[in-house]
Design an enzyme around this catalytic site. Sequence first.
Site, mmCIF file in Angstrom:
data_model
loop_
_atom_site.group_PDB
_atom_site.id
_atom_site.type_symbol
_atom_site.label_atom_id
_atom_site.label_comp_id
_atom_site.label_asym_id
_atom_site.label_seq_id
_atom_site.Cartn_x
_atom_site.Cartn_y
_atom_site.Cartn_z
ATOM 1 N N CYS A 97 -22.095 -32.676 -36.824
ATOM 2 C CA CYS A 97 -20.834 -33.012 -36.262
ATOM 3 C C CYS A 97 -20.845 -34.483 -35.618
ATOM 4 O O CYS A 97 -19.821 -35.229 -35.777
ATOM 5 C CB CYS A 97 -20.572 -32.003 -35.130
ATOM 6 S SG CYS A 97 -20.487 -30.446 -35.490
ATOM 7 N N CYS A 100 -19.630 -37.673 -37.782
ATOM 8 C CA CYS A 100 -18.367 -38.043 -37.879
ATOM 9 C C CYS A 100 -17.636 -38.386 -36.518
ATOM 10 O O CYS A 100 -16.740 -39.229 -36.381
ATOM 11 C CB CYS A 100 -17.504 -37.098 -38.504
ATOM 12 S SG CYS A 100 -17.682 -36.720 -40.235
ATOM 13 N N CYS A 197 -1.630 -5.195 -23.194
ATOM 14 C CA CYS A 197 -2.144 -6.101 -22.548
ATOM 15 C C CYS A 197 -1.483 -6.182 -21.085
ATOM 16 O O CYS A 197 -2.116 -6.636 -20.118
ATOM 17 C CB CYS A 197 -2.142 -7.360 -23.240
ATOM 18 S SG CYS A 197 -2.821 -7.545 -24.919
ATOM 19 N N HIS A 201 -2.792 -6.809 -17.149
ATOM 20 C CA HIS A 201 -2.771 -8.325 -16.703
ATOM 21 C C HIS A 201 -1.568 -8.915 -16.243
ATOM 22 O O HIS A 201 -1.362 -9.995 -15.726
ATOM 23 C CB HIS A 201 -3.438 -9.209 -17.885
ATOM 24 C CG HIS A 201 -4.675 -8.563 -18.222
ATOM 25 N ND1 HIS A 201 -5.887 -8.625 -17.341
ATOM 26 C CD2 HIS A 201 -5.149 -8.273 -19.371
ATOM 27 C CE1 HIS A 201 -6.994 -8.124 -17.798
ATOM 28 N NE2 HIS A 201 -6.747 -7.849 -19.081
ATOM 29 N N ARG A 238 -13.537 -10.556 -26.578
ATOM 30 C CA ARG A 238 -12.919 -9.805 -25.585
ATOM 31 C C ARG A 238 -11.780 -9.145 -25.807
ATOM 32 O O ARG A 238 -11.454 -7.880 -25.394
ATOM 33 C CB ARG A 238 -12.501 -10.975 -24.460
ATOM 34 C CG ARG A 238 -12.222 -10.549 -23.224
ATOM 35 C CD ARG A 238 -12.930 -9.764 -22.267
ATOM 36 N NE ARG A 238 -13.004 -8.316 -22.875
ATOM 37 C CZ ARG A 238 -13.489 -6.977 -22.374
ATOM 38 N NH1 ARG A 238 -14.223 -7.212 -21.393
ATOM 39 N NH2 ARG A 238 -12.998 -6.067 -22.750
ATOM 40 N N CYS A 242 -10.986 -5.067 -25.244
ATOM 41 C CA CYS A 242 -9.652 -4.638 -24.768
ATOM 42 C C CYS A 242 -8.961 -3.720 -25.129
ATOM 43 O O CYS A 242 -8.731 -2.616 -24.643
ATOM 44 C CB CYS A 242 -8.928 -5.864 -24.197
ATOM 45 S SG CYS A 242 -9.383 -6.828 -22.677
#
Length: 281
Positions: A97, A100, A197, A201, A238, A242
């Site tokens: 990496c 560049c 979701c 949340h 994750r 969930c």
Amino acid sequence: MKKFMSAVLVSTLSTTMVMADPVDDTLILNEEITLVTRTAAPAHMADAVDEIMSGWLFRGTETRAMQMDDFDNPGMIFVEKGEDLWNTAEGSEGKSCASCHNDSDSMAGVRPVYPKYNEAAGEVRTLEMQVNDCRENRMGAEPWKYTGGDMTNMTALLASVSRGLPVNVAIDGPAQSTWEAGKELYYTRTGQLELACASCHEDNYGNMIRADHLSQGQINGFPTYRLKNTKLNSVHARFKGCVRDTRAETFKPGSDEFIALELYVASRGNGLSVEGPSVRN
């Protein structure tokens, strides 16, 4: 029977919820950088919440303290591994990496804008997708597993050099259709528990559910070191967990569905500081 079980399970979840407001605290990293952990919601969130808050505000005192100092943050071990990967030449081109991009610090500002639309590819790309594109097409190296250790360590490195910068994910133009698909997924109830979701949340953040404190589900802190499984966790891993917890068939990491969901969820945190690698329960 299925509807009956769903009602019983949802009722059980509801009765175990107790209010526990987020703390009034300031995240100062290494006693040098003050991170934004709460701010006014972006315009596209105005109909849902007034204020957006980092998951850091929903953690206990000891957990918050661990993230404030790189010497105490267990996620930084994986950042160091990512740095080693950054400087390791691989593939038929014999490049790393760094060949560049020079030092990893040069990537500051990258994490805050991902996922983003890639015009040449004609698609929304996550950071993991872009890393593998570089590996395959510039280094001539094998792609990494989407949620594998090397990939998660690399994204932790890329997040770490952007800590303190605001999340600024674009959702207009050619990215809009993907964002809309992600939004639909966010509000769609799934599984035997018939939860979306948003059920946790958006509708119930700030509540305690059993021993866990529900946050807004912001992903500005990913990858995140979870004390529960003592490892660094990626966004799609994750998401997978969930969805599984709703007793539903989940999507694969790197799938179109999770890419869209990541774009939408990331945009809900526009204005919060990048925190990764964060520390969570």
